[in-house]
Design a protein around this motif. Structure first.
Motif, PDB file in Angstrom:
ATOM      1  N   HIS A 170       0.943  -1.187  -0.036  1.00  0.00           N
ATOM      2  CA  HIS A 170      -0.097   0.075   0.077  1.00  0.00           C
ATOM      3  C   HIS A 170       0.776   1.417  -0.075  1.00  0.00           C
ATOM      4  N   VAL A 171       0.094   2.385  -0.359  1.00  0.00           N
ATOM      5  CA  VAL A 171       1.000   3.691  -0.351  1.00  0.00           C
ATOM      6  C   VAL A 171       0.477   4.498   0.766  1.00  0.00           C
ATOM      7  N   TYR A 172       1.267   4.855   1.654  1.00  0.00           N
ATOM      8  CA  TYR A 172       0.896   5.774   2.817  1.00  0.00           C
ATOM      9  C   TYR A 172       1.497   7.131   2.804  1.00  0.00           C
ATOM     10  N   ALA A 173       0.878   8.159   3.184  1.00  0.00           N
ATOM     11  CA  ALA A 173       1.058   9.323   3.366  1.00  0.00           C
ATOM     12  C   ALA A 173       2.194   9.561   4.587  1.00  0.00           C
ATOM     13  N   CYS A 174       2.038   8.575   5.766  1.00  0.00           N
ATOM     14  CA  CYS A 174       2.797   8.920   7.048  1.00  0.00           C
ATOM     15  C   CYS A 174       2.795   7.418   7.555  1.00  0.00           C
ATOM     16  N   MET A 175       3.636   7.234   8.719  1.00  0.00           N
ATOM     17  CA  MET A 175       3.649   6.143   9.474  1.00  0.00           C
ATOM     18  C   MET A 175       3.645   6.528  10.961  1.00  0.00           C
ATOM     19  N   MET A 176       2.760   6.342  11.598  1.00  0.00           N
ATOM     20  CA  MET A 176       2.802   6.590  13.212  1.00  0.00           C
ATOM     21  C   MET A 176       3.308   5.368  13.768  1.00  0.00           C
ATOM     22  N   ILE A 177       4.195   5.223  14.694  1.00  0.00           N
ATOM     23  CA  ILE A 177       4.936   4.284  15.617  1.00  0.00           C
ATOM     24  C   ILE A 177       4.811   4.763  16.938  1.00  0.00           C
ATOM     25  N   GLU A 178       3.971   3.834  17.786  1.00  0.00           N
ATOM     26  CA  GLU A 178       3.982   3.938  19.348  1.00  0.00           C
ATOM     27  C   GLU A 178       5.341   2.873  19.625  1.00  0.00           C
ATOM     28  N   MET A 179       6.261   3.587  20.428  1.00  0.00           N
ATOM     29  CA  MET A 179       7.377   2.994  20.451  1.00  0.00           C
ATOM     30  C   MET A 179       7.732   2.676  22.052  1.00  0.00           C
ATOM     31  N   ARG A 180       6.815   1.935  22.487  1.00  0.00           N
ATOM     32  CA  ARG A 180       6.856   1.634  24.098  1.00  0.00           C
ATOM     33  C   ARG A 180       7.375   0.155  24.302  1.00  0.00           C
ATOM     34  N   SER A 181       7.589  -0.632  23.238  1.00  0.00           N
ATOM     35  CA  SER A 181       7.850  -2.167  23.384  1.00  0.00           C
ATOM     36  C   SER A 181       8.478  -2.469  21.932  1.00  0.00           C
ATOM     37  N   ASN A 182       9.445  -3.438  22.165  1.00  0.00           N
ATOM     38  CA  ASN A 182       9.915  -4.014  20.897  1.00  0.00           C
ATOM     39  C   ASN A 182      10.779  -3.214  20.294  1.00  0.00           C
ATOM     40  N   ALA A 183      11.737  -2.255  21.062  1.00  0.00           N
ATOM     41  CA  ALA A 183      12.174  -1.122  20.322  1.00  0.00           C
ATOM     42  C   ALA A 183      13.313  -1.517  19.378  1.00  0.00           C
ATOM     43  N   ASP A 184      13.986  -2.745  19.288  1.00  0.00           N
ATOM     44  CA  ASP A 184      14.845  -3.336  18.352  1.00  0.00           C
ATOM     45  C   ASP A 184      14.299  -3.458  17.072  1.00  0.00           C
ATOM     46  N   ASP A 185      13.234  -4.120  17.300  1.00  0.00           N
ATOM     47  CA  ASP A 185      12.464  -4.416  16.030  1.00  0.00           C
ATOM     48  C   ASP A 185      12.005  -2.874  15.241  1.00  0.00           C
ATOM     49  N   LEU A 186      11.416  -2.263  16.016  1.00  0.00           N
ATOM     50  CA  LEU A 186      10.906  -0.708  15.684  1.00  0.00           C
ATOM     51  C   LEU A 186      12.110   0.045  15.062  1.00  0.00           C
ATOM     52  N   LEU A 187      13.369  -0.030  15.735  1.00  0.00           N
ATOM     53  CA  LEU A 187      14.462   0.643  15.321  1.00  0.00           C
ATOM     54  C   LEU A 187      14.683   0.219  13.571  1.00  0.00           C
ATOM     55  N   ARG A 188      14.477  -1.093  13.325  1.00  0.00           N
ATOM     56  CA  ARG A 188      14.938  -1.818  11.945  1.00  0.00           C
ATOM     57  C   ARG A 188      13.752  -1.053  11.050  1.00  0.00           C
ATOM     58  N   LEU A 189      12.596  -1.363  11.548  1.00  0.00           N
ATOM     59  CA  LEU A 189      11.439  -0.629  10.767  1.00  0.00           C
ATOM     60  C   LEU A 189      11.565   0.534  10.308  1.00  0.00           C
ATOM     61  N   ILE A 190      11.831   1.627  11.400  1.00  0.00           N
ATOM     62  CA  ILE A 190      12.178   2.979  10.812  1.00  0.00           C
ATOM     63  C   ILE A 190      13.305   2.847   9.884  1.00  0.00           C
ATOM     64  N   ALA A 191      14.518   2.458  10.092  1.00  0.00           N
ATOM     65  CA  ALA A 191      15.617   2.618   9.209  1.00  0.00           C
ATOM     66  C   ALA A 191      14.862   1.877   7.781  1.00  0.00           C
ATOM     67  N   SER A 192      14.446   0.992   7.769  1.00  0.00           N
ATOM     68  CA  SER A 192      14.160   0.151   6.359  1.00  0.00           C
ATOM     69  C   SER A 192      13.076   1.113   5.809  1.00  0.00           C
ATOM     70  N   SER A 193      12.087   1.698   6.396  1.00  0.00           N
ATOM     71  CA  SER A 193      11.086   2.225   5.862  1.00  0.00           C
ATOM     72  C   SER A 193      11.341   3.541   5.219  1.00  0.00           C
ATOM     73  N   ARG A 194      12.302   4.186   6.101  1.00  0.00           N
ATOM     74  CA  ARG A 194      12.857   5.466   5.381  1.00  0.00           C
ATOM     75  C   ARG A 194      13.531   5.251   4.327  1.00  0.00           C
ATOM     76  N   ARG A 195      14.328   4.318   4.259  1.00  0.00           N
ATOM     77  CA  ARG A 195      15.394   4.104   3.044  1.00  0.00           C
ATOM     78  C   ARG A 195      14.533   3.424   1.833  1.00  0.00           C
ATOM     79  N   LEU A 196      13.535   2.817   1.933  1.00  0.00           N
ATOM     80  CA  LEU A 196      12.800   2.005   0.954  1.00  0.00           C
ATOM     81  C   LEU A 196      11.589   2.884   0.446  1.00  0.00           C
ATOM     82  N   TYR A 197      10.832   3.636   1.312  1.00  0.00           N
ATOM     83  CA  TYR A 197       9.870   4.054   0.910  1.00  0.00           C
ATOM     84  C   TYR A 197       9.745   5.575   1.111  1.00  0.00           C
ATOM     85  N   GLY A 198      10.841   6.134   1.739  1.00  0.00           N
ATOM     86  CA  GLY A 198      10.975   7.678   1.898  1.00  0.00           C
ATOM     87  C   GLY A 198       9.706   8.083   2.745  1.00  0.00           C
ATOM     88  N   LEU A 199       9.065   7.495   3.668  1.00  0.00           N
ATOM     89  CA  LEU A 199       7.964   7.664   4.329  1.00  0.00           C
ATOM     90  C   LEU A 199       8.236   8.745   5.479  1.00  0.00           C
TER      91      LEU A 199
END
Length: 172
Positions: free
Chosen positions: A54-83
């Motif tokens: 899907h195409v999104y305008a923005c991604m909102m992340i609640e980062m209270r748990s699973n921080a390591d997985d979310l750090l990877r998600l932030i890095a990859s989504s920024r690199r791949l999708y420019g989101l």
């Protein structure tokens, strides 16, 4: 739906990534009530799947748990999708790291509903509409769209753009 309506819908579709069911429900209900199209992801794997289809305008992340997985998600989504990425909570020890990885905005708890909606709207506006020199692109399958140039590019199997581009007409 005409091109203008599709463009408006694109700039209103948000992916909410939150592992807590109660928090996820409150946030998505607020955003829907405020006029956003909302998809939810209950894990980083779920978020990866949705981002790739899907195409999104923005991604909102609640980062209270699973921080390591979310750090990877932030890095990859920024690199791949420019989101653009809005964090709605983050432990202090991760704040610098998430900025380095590409998070754009914080809305720390306790936040007001109005503040969250305003920050989200301004982030999307700034990212897509107000920055004509942006190199940001939106990736969708084998294509990438650069809003600042109104240019659609086909990507090869490694995610690099091919030489052929086509100019899109402005919906405005």
């Amino acid at each position: 739906m005409d091109l203008r309506q599709e463009n408006e819908a694109l700039h209103q579709r948000v992916l909410v990534v939150d592992f807590d069911p109660h928090s996820r429900q409150l946030t998505s209900t607020l955003l829907r009530r405020s006029g956003y199209f909302v998809d939810i992801a209950i894990s980083t794997e779920d978020a990866d799947r949705k981002l790739s289809t899907h195409v999104y305008a923005c991604m909102m992340i609640e980062m209270r748990s699973n921080a390591d997985d979310l750090l990877r998600l932030i890095a990859s989504s920024r690199r791949l999708y420019g989101l653009p990425i809005l964090l709605t909570d983050c432990e202090p020890k991760y704040r610098t790291i998430v900025i380095e990885l590409g998070a754009d905005e914080y809305c720390m708890r306790p936040w007001s509903e109005r503040e969250l909606v305003l920050r989200l709207g301004k982030l999307i506006e700034r990212h897509y509409l107000g920055n004509t020199t942006s190199t940001t692109f939106i990736r969708w399958g084998a294509f990438a769209y650069r809003p600042s140039e109104r240019c659609l590019v086909r990507l090869d199997q490694h995610g690099r753009s091919e030489e052929h581009t086509s100019e899109l007409q402005s919906p405005y």
